[in-house]
Scaffold this active site. Structure first.
Site, PDB file in Angstrom:
ATOM      1  N   ASP A  92       8.342 -25.114  19.449  1.00 53.56           N
ATOM      2  CA  ASP A  92       9.937 -25.570  18.472  1.00 53.56           C
ATOM      3  C   ASP A  92      10.793 -24.396  17.634  1.00 53.56           C
ATOM      4  OD1 ASP A  92       7.949 -23.113  16.946  1.00 53.56           O
ATOM      5  OD2 ASP A  92       9.416 -23.713  14.787  1.00 53.56           O
ATOM      6  N   GLU A 156       7.053 -22.421  14.961  1.00 45.95           N
ATOM      7  CA  GLU A 156       6.877 -20.508  14.235  1.00 45.95           C
ATOM      8  C   GLU A 156       8.477 -20.417  13.787  1.00 45.95           C
ATOM      9  OE1 GLU A 156       7.841 -16.664  15.302  1.00 45.95           O
ATOM     10  OE2 GLU A 156       9.374 -18.644  16.139  1.00 45.95           O
TER      11      GLU A 156
END
Length: 454
Positions: A92, A156
């Site tokens: 991500d 994250e």
């Protein structure tokens, strides 16, 4: 870089690495479905899973984590009796921010001036490519000498803690002798660095209400309590005149004893405008790695364009507080909440909501894994000694893994050196740094396996 078989193999793999990073960067995998389609993150997760399967990983799975995102797991068995190493990255990414400020499109990997530009190129899709390069080089030169687990997180950057919660519920899944977190970076381009400390963090939403509705500033201004003015006064209470963070009861005088950060280098890295002063006191390293830091991330209030002459009834903000190792994040949250409550002016109505948190981290740099990495980096970066630095950012998973596996050694490396401009527009990665760190990781796995056999 002096050539050896592993270095030569990785050099030959760099064109493939660029193609793969181009494919991975193309996924707009921001783990916020209000901004980007969930299908973009799912596409990136499937790409990672397919890459692991192609390398012979077993038990490859897309883990549905409690925050609604997916982390990708795979296991590559090693020789009998060999240690197990967990390799971490995340797919991500941060939003691109201002699309118009990107010289080339954020989600199109573009080569320019010897660097590869694109969101996630360094943070941290490039970290996953680094792991692949290291493993491919080992397979081409006698095999991978350790058991390898790979975990690639899907949220994250959002800090929503899905993988941490999943790991706590499945404590056997990520168990390993050593963990290599590929989400840090070299202190300076070309200077091999492991990160020994991370600041913890909390995110708190603040909302102030003073009136039942907005009022005409001519008729009521000067008497009616202005929520935006109250918010400004409250936020100002979090800093001293020199810009130092001041949260009542939270110490802000610790000293960093290790690698120092020259002020001129910091000003250049941070692109501080000529004549503008830095904030806080103490060395740059003290302020970045050993002391708390508060940042106002956003304010809810009318924009200048379209503003009306009103006394505002409500205003809000999102506050980040980073805390150094040695400070419990939960204690810091309580102190911050108490400070905000005590400093809210005019008995305005205050609402606080904690929306993210993570504990600080400190590694044991005397562990055998660090000796193995130091030797590997000396080969990958001829003439350079491995440096140990702190990092002002947070990786909450580190603490979860430390709590679950207290005997596991933890190393933090990665591609996010200052020129990478992670989280900013025009993020980029140095392909030379990707190559050298891939060599270092591969040699580390060889060294570490030998140290365990000895």
């Amino acid at each position: 870089m002096s050539q050896n078989p592993i270095a030569e193999t990785i050099a030959s793999l760099m064109p493939r690495a660029k193609r793969e990073l181009t494919e991975l960067v193309a996924f707009q995998s921001v783990a916020d479905w209000a901004q980007f389609p969930k299908s973009e993150s799912e596409g990136a997760a499937n790409w990672v899973a397919d890459a692991l399967r192609a390398e012979g990983f077993q038990d490859v799975a897309l883990l549905d984590t409690p925050d609604g995102t997916q982390s990708v797991y795979g296991f590559l068995p090693g020789p009998e009796g060999a240690p197990t190493v967990l390799l971490y990255a995340h797919y991500d990414v941060q939003p691109p921010l201002d699309d118009a400020a990107w010289i080339s499109p954020a989600f199109e990997l573009t080569e320019r001036d010897g660097r590869w530009y694109g969101r996630g190129s360094a943070d941290c899709k490039g970290g996953f490519i680094m792991h692949l390069l290291a493993l491919r080089a080992l397979k081409a030169n006698g095999g991978v000498p350790v058991g390898v687990k790979v975990i690639v997180e899907g949220s994250e950057e959002q800090g929503t803690g899905g993988l941490q919660q999943y790991a706590e519920a499945h404590p056997e899944l990520l168990a390993a002798d050593t963990v290599v977190i590929g989400d840090a970076g070299n202190f300076r381009l070309g200077l091999p660095t492991v990160t020994a400390t991370l600041r913890g963090m909390t995110l708190i939403k603040v909302k102030i209400d003073t009136l039942g509705g907005n009022l005409h500033s001519g008729m009521f201004g000067g008497v009616a309590p202005d929520a935006l003015a109250a918010l400004i006064r409250l936020l100002d209470s979090l800093r001293a005149a020199d810009g130092s963070t001041t949260v009542d009861g939270l110490a802000s005088d610790a000293v960093w004893e290790g690698l120092q950060y020259p002020e001129a280098d910091f000003r250049a890295d941070a692109k501080v405008l000529d004549g503008v002063e830095l904030i806080g006191e103490g060395t740059i390293a003290d302020r970045l790695w050993a002391r708390p830091a508060v940042t106002v991330l956003g304010i809810d209030c009318p924009s200048v364009v379209g503003a009306t002459p009103s006394v505002h009834a409500s205003a809000g903000a999102l506050i980040s507080l980073r805390v150094p190792p040695g400070v419990d994040t939960f204690v810091a949250i309580k102190l911050l909440e108490a400070h905000l409550t005590a400093h809210t002016p005019w008995q305005a109505k205050l609402e606080l909501e904690v929306v993210g948190q993570g504990q600080p981290f400190q590694a044991d740099t005397s562990s055998p894994a660090y000796a193995s990495m130091a030797a590997a980096m000396q080969v990958a970066y001829p003439g350079q000694e491995m440096q140990v630095a702190g990092m002002g950012g947070s990786i909450p998973l580190c603490n979860t893994l430390t709590q679950l596996y207290p005997d596991a050694e933890m190393l933090l490396i990665g591609l996010s050196e200052p020129e990478a401009q992670i989280h900013a527009v025009n993020e980029s990665v140095s392909p030379q740094e990707l190559e050298r760190l891939s060599v270092a990781e591969a040699l580390f796995l060889v060294n570490y396996a030998e140290s365990k056999r000895g």
